[in-house]
Design an enzyme around this catalytic site. Sequence first.
Site, PDB file in Angstrom:
ATOM      1  N   ARG A 183       7.915  71.374  35.924  1.00 16.33           N
ATOM      2  CA  ARG A 183       9.236  71.548  35.992  1.00 16.33           C
ATOM      3  C   ARG A 183       9.638  71.599  37.249  1.00 16.33           C
ATOM      4  NH1 ARG A 183       6.190  76.113  34.681  1.00 16.33           N
ATOM      5  NH2 ARG A 183       5.777  77.122  36.769  1.00 16.33           N
TER       6      ARG A 183
ATOM      7  N   GLY B 259      -9.847  86.060  44.705  1.00 20.79           N
ATOM      8  CA  GLY B 259      -8.960  85.164  44.449  1.00 20.79           C
ATOM      9  C   GLY B 259     -10.703  83.803  44.057  1.00 20.79           C
TER      10      GLY B 259
ATOM     11  N   ASP C   7     -17.297  74.180  33.795  1.00 21.78           N
ATOM     12  CA  ASP C   7     -17.109  73.436  34.980  1.00 21.78           C
ATOM     13  C   ASP C   7     -18.111  73.022  35.295  1.00 21.78           C
ATOM     14  OD1 ASP C   7     -15.214  73.182  37.225  1.00 21.78           O
ATOM     15  OD2 ASP C   7     -17.454  73.685  37.704  1.00 21.78           O
TER      16      ASP C   7
ATOM     17  N   LYS D 212     -19.578  68.804  35.293  1.00 21.47           N
ATOM     18  CA  LYS D 212     -20.039  68.471  37.070  1.00 21.47           C
ATOM     19  C   LYS D 212     -21.476  67.565  36.595  1.00 21.47           C
ATOM     20  CE  LYS D 212     -17.005  71.193  39.659  1.00 21.47           C
ATOM     21  NZ  LYS D 212     -17.118  72.148  40.095  1.00 21.47           N
TER      22      LYS D 212
ATOM     23  N   GLY E 153     -11.271  74.713  46.164  1.00 18.82           N
ATOM     24  CA  GLY E 153      -9.960  75.203  46.992  1.00 18.82           C
ATOM     25  C   GLY E 153      -9.084  73.845  47.486  1.00 18.82           C
TER      26      GLY E 153
END
Length: 437
Positions: free
Chosen positions: A43, A185, A199, A203, A305
């Site tokens: 967007r 978070g 996930d 890996k 992060g």
Amino acid sequence: MRLALLGCGTVGSEVVRLLHEQAADLAARIGAPLEIAGIAVRRLGRDRGDLPVDPTLFTTDALGLIKRDDVDVVVEVVGGIEPARGWLVEALRAGKSVVTANKALLAEDGAALHDAAAEGGGDLYYEASVAGAIPLLRPLRESLHGDRINRVTGIVNGTTNFILSAMDATGAGFAEALEEATELGYAEADPTADVEGFDAAAKAAILASLAFHTRVGAADVHREGITEVTAADVASAKAMGCTIKLLCIAARGADAAGRETVSVRVHPAMIPLGHPLASVGDAFNAVFVEAEAAGPLMFYGRGAGGAPTASAVLGDVVAVSRNRLAGVRSASESAYADLPVRPMGEALTRYHISLDVADRPGVLEAVAGVFARHDVSIATVRQGPAGGGAAGRGEDADLVIVTHVAPDAALAATVRELRGLDIVRSVASVLRVEGGL
């Protein structure tokens, strides 16, 4: 050097920021300045705060940006399988170098990317796809190429490590620890990819491919998550001098026929407190590599992060930019070994089994007979009243058994038979044990 950046979310924004803040240093390290040719986003009107970038560089035409003749390096931080796969294959076939953090794509179809890189003659770097800022993949890919790696054991998902660390520290259950991780978070609104092990499995496939010179995909990885780990499991681990971690384990070894194979798995496991991975807490990642000549090696740091991941991305950008200026490319994919991946049932491990059994004579003998029938040796047995209450005969009792090493199939068959015994009220818990307890 002109960069096309695909994606400008958490990681992409940090890449832009670091490119701006460290422009002079990066130019000195590479031998030429880095410039952003364009940024592909979903967007155009999204508020991106005070991002230090010319707004005219944004575009929704990712493929058009990739095809531009003035683009040298394509940096992909969008994630997902499609359309990222099509974009990167296009870039690589055109001879552009690619830097990606896309672990899901590399685990699903890394072969297509490596083949396209070989066809076009560009570089494919992906340090940021595993363990964030931790320098891990390049040491496996380059520094340890003169050695033989036998085993890689790692904590490669920060969300699950935070949850299990919180359960260990506070005695909380899984749901409470997940809620805390979400509030802080560390967990996404939909944490499935993390807590169900997807996930970590992606890996693990990447690590195994590099460590054993064999193409390993996500479908080759045995995967279990942490949703079934209970506070009682954590307490039982503590009583044994252990902690519980979600581990990715990739190992080289012979199968029953003597052929060299690899096994790759992700699952929660008890490890002794003396193990190098046991002290890895919070949302940190760590990977323990066992090599023949180098011996044990430990890689530790922040595994996720925006800033840590962007650091790894820019490290790759510097490397591929230097190569382009020098007119060379890095070593291509090393998959010469092409070792078969053996099924989980043949993997050697140990089980910690907690049983709720009838408290009467002959129970231990009957239970031991089940293990003997499956050729599984018992290492330790701990028996007590149900619920850990005061001693004295009641209707039920707790029986905790730790096995010696055996094929996973034999261990699983033992548990299935135990579930069918009349004297076994329930199999309260089954966890694997790793790390030489």
